[in-house]
Design a protein around this motif. Structure first.
Motif, mmCIF file in Angstrom:
data_model
loop_
_atom_site.group_PDB
_atom_site.id
_atom_site.type_symbol
_atom_site.label_atom_id
_atom_site.label_comp_id
_atom_site.label_asym_id
_atom_site.label_seq_id
_atom_site.Cartn_x
_atom_site.Cartn_y
_atom_site.Cartn_z
ATOM 1 N N MET A 1 0.664 -1.300 -0.003
ATOM 2 C CA MET A 1 -0.006 0.156 -0.028
ATOM 3 C C MET A 1 0.686 1.146 0.077
ATOM 4 N N SER A 2 1.881 1.017 0.708
ATOM 5 C CA SER A 2 2.893 2.447 0.683
ATOM 6 C C SER A 2 3.455 2.785 -0.595
ATOM 7 N N MET A 3 3.571 1.794 -1.525
ATOM 8 C CA MET A 3 4.242 2.172 -2.632
ATOM 9 C C MET A 3 3.176 2.548 -3.678
ATOM 10 N N LEU A 4 1.856 2.391 -3.498
ATOM 11 C CA LEU A 4 0.847 2.612 -4.514
ATOM 12 C C LEU A 4 0.967 4.408 -4.569
ATOM 13 N N ASN A 5 0.734 4.793 -5.915
ATOM 14 C CA ASN A 5 0.430 6.056 -6.193
ATOM 15 C C ASN A 5 -0.512 6.284 -7.276
ATOM 16 N N ALA A 6 -1.649 5.772 -6.964
ATOM 17 C CA ALA A 6 -2.676 5.927 -7.826
ATOM 18 C C ALA A 6 -3.548 7.052 -7.871
ATOM 19 N N ARG A 7 -3.906 7.658 -8.777
ATOM 20 C CA ARG A 7 -4.911 9.114 -8.743
ATOM 21 C C ARG A 7 -6.104 8.514 -8.423
ATOM 22 N N GLU A 21 -11.689 -1.402 5.514
ATOM 23 C CA GLU A 21 -10.165 -1.247 6.159
ATOM 24 C C GLU A 21 -9.296 -0.495 4.862
ATOM 25 N N LEU A 22 -9.388 -1.148 3.989
ATOM 26 C CA LEU A 22 -8.852 -0.696 2.546
ATOM 27 C C LEU A 22 -9.058 0.914 2.229
ATOM 28 N N VAL A 23 -10.367 1.277 2.446
ATOM 29 C CA VAL A 23 -10.486 2.665 2.225
ATOM 30 C C VAL A 23 -9.808 3.393 3.266
ATOM 31 N N LYS A 24 -9.867 2.998 4.569
ATOM 32 C CA LYS A 24 -9.171 3.676 5.742
ATOM 33 C C LYS A 24 -7.842 3.726 5.547
ATOM 34 N N GLN A 25 -7.307 2.831 4.971
ATOM 35 C CA GLN A 25 -5.625 2.978 4.647
ATOM 36 C C GLN A 25 -5.319 3.918 3.426
ATOM 37 N N LEU A 26 -6.354 3.717 2.736
ATOM 38 C CA LEU A 26 -6.026 4.654 1.334
ATOM 39 C C LEU A 26 -6.088 6.102 2.011
ATOM 40 N N VAL A 27 -7.119 6.510 2.612
ATOM 41 C CA VAL A 27 -7.103 7.963 3.118
ATOM 42 C C VAL A 27 -5.869 8.292 3.941
ATOM 43 N N GLU A 28 -5.542 7.654 4.714
ATOM 44 C CA GLU A 28 -4.137 7.796 5.543
ATOM 45 C C GLU A 28 -3.055 8.016 4.804
ATOM 46 N N LYS A 29 -2.873 7.546 3.596
ATOM 47 C CA LYS A 29 -1.490 7.638 2.623
ATOM 48 C C LYS A 29 -1.152 9.044 2.531
ATOM 49 N N SER A 30 0.009 9.158 2.738
ATOM 50 C CA SER A 30 0.719 10.528 2.425
ATOM 51 C C SER A 30 0.455 11.079 1.085
ATOM 52 N N ASN A 31 0.565 10.243 0.319
ATOM 53 C CA ASN A 31 0.417 10.339 -1.037
ATOM 54 C C ASN A 31 -0.924 9.923 -1.749
ATOM 55 N N ARG A 32 -2.085 9.975 -0.949
ATOM 56 C CA ARG A 32 -3.459 9.334 -1.165
ATOM 57 C C ARG A 32 -3.841 9.561 -2.466
ATOM 58 N N PRO A 33 -4.673 8.800 -3.026
ATOM 59 C CA PRO A 33 -5.457 9.083 -4.314
ATOM 60 C C PRO A 33 -6.502 10.292 -4.215
ATOM 61 N N GLU A 34 -6.416 10.798 -5.286
ATOM 62 C CA GLU A 34 -7.298 11.971 -5.191
ATOM 63 C C GLU A 34 -8.850 11.472 -5.302
ATOM 64 N N TRP A 35 -9.074 10.567 -5.898
ATOM 65 C CA TRP A 35 -10.419 9.947 -5.964
ATOM 66 C C TRP A 35 -10.469 8.627 -5.414
ATOM 67 N N ASN A 96 -13.752 -6.609 -4.446
ATOM 68 C CA ASN A 96 -13.552 -6.959 -2.901
ATOM 69 C C ASN A 96 -15.040 -7.649 -2.512
ATOM 70 N N ALA A 97 -16.214 -7.018 -2.878
ATOM 71 C CA ALA A 97 -17.216 -7.543 -2.339
ATOM 72 C C ALA A 97 -17.443 -9.077 -2.643
ATOM 73 N N GLY A 98 -17.793 -9.799 -1.501
ATOM 74 C CA GLY A 98 -18.025 -11.313 -1.590
ATOM 75 C C GLY A 98 -18.883 -11.883 -0.488
ATOM 76 N N ILE A 99 -19.510 -12.900 -0.682
ATOM 77 C CA ILE A 99 -20.272 -13.733 0.330
ATOM 78 C C ILE A 99 -19.918 -15.063 0.597
ATOM 79 N N VAL A 100 -20.168 -15.567 1.700
ATOM 80 C CA VAL A 100 -20.057 -17.309 1.810
ATOM 81 C C VAL A 100 -21.524 -17.537 2.608
ATOM 82 N N SER A 101 -22.029 -18.694 2.236
ATOM 83 C CA SER A 101 -23.309 -19.249 2.790
ATOM 84 C C SER A 101 -22.659 -20.546 3.458
#
Length: 222
Positions: A1-7, A21-35, A96-101
């Motif tokens: 995640m730290s190496m990611l540099n996506a817009r 959790e993925l969204v949480k980590q993305l917003v906390e990046k120093s070079n976080r995505p614009e969108w 990421n969306a998935g289910i199990v029954s």
């Protein structure tokens, strides 16, 4: 995640668990995505409150309704994302969306198996088809050489539970429908990687690690 540099990044099933959790980590990046496009089936429901709280604190987090089992919902989400990006492409799609029954082999039904496949295999296929033009655009317009998640990539959230040689946690829970669906998703990802190689779109399946201690007590795991 730290190496990611996506817009731009889109995450399905982002109202809870791994997606949130993925969204949480993305917003906390120093070079976080614009969108950061955070999607889930019902953004207005109580199950999305944590996601809405997160979006309220961080500019650029866009919550979109997206039901991976409903083609019209997927098309509407793709149109919204296209409008937001204003001519730019989408760098990273995380299915990421998935289910199990959790049922036994004896109690498994065609209807139950079909529901899990529709979410875990067909869902990522249709979502990818809808966002493929944006991924191709991102790849074409990127100055980067080769493939990377910062350029254009599809990440399918799989599981070691779908491994044919190593059936992770078999004694803890059979989860036949889930295991079969993830094995199918792995093959689908391999086919994607061959199909989109010329587009230089990276396609990978990830096993994120176990997220529960007991397969039979959850509706989503690994």
């Amino acid at each position: 995640m730290s190496m990611l540099n996506a817009r731009s990044v889109l995450v399905t099933g982002s109202n809870r668990g791994i997606g949130l959790e993925l969204v949480k980590q993305l917003v906390e990046k120093s070079n976080r995505p614009e969108w950061i496009f955070a999607t889930c089936r019902n953004p207005e429901g109580p199950g999305a409150q944590a996601l809405k709280n997160l979006a309220a604190k961080h500019e650029g987090v866009v919550i979109n309704p997206l039901d991976t089992c409903e083609p019209n919902s997927i098309k509407a989400a793709a149109a919204t994302v296209t409008e937001c990006l204003k001519g730019a492409g989408l760098n990273l799609l995380i299915n990421n969306a998935g289910i199990v029954s959790p049922v036994s082999m004896e109690d498994e039904t065609p209807e139950n198996m079909s529901e899990v496949y529709r979410t875990n295999v067909i869902g990522p296929m249709v979502v990818t088809q809808a966002f493929l033009p944006l991924l191709r655009k991102a790849s074409r317009e990127s100055p980067q050489k080769g493939m990377s998640c910062s350029k254009a990539a599809i990440v399918n959230m799989s599981s070691e539970g779908g491994s044919i040689t190593n059936l992770l946690g078999w004694e803890m829970g059979r989860a036949i429908n889930y295991r079969c669906s993830k094995a199918a998703l792995n093959m689908f990802t391999r086919c994607q990687s061959l199909e989109f190689a010329e587009d230089e779109i990276l396609c990978v399946a990830l096993h994120p690690g176990c997220t529960t201690g007991n397969f039979n007590k959850c509706n989503k795991f690994c």
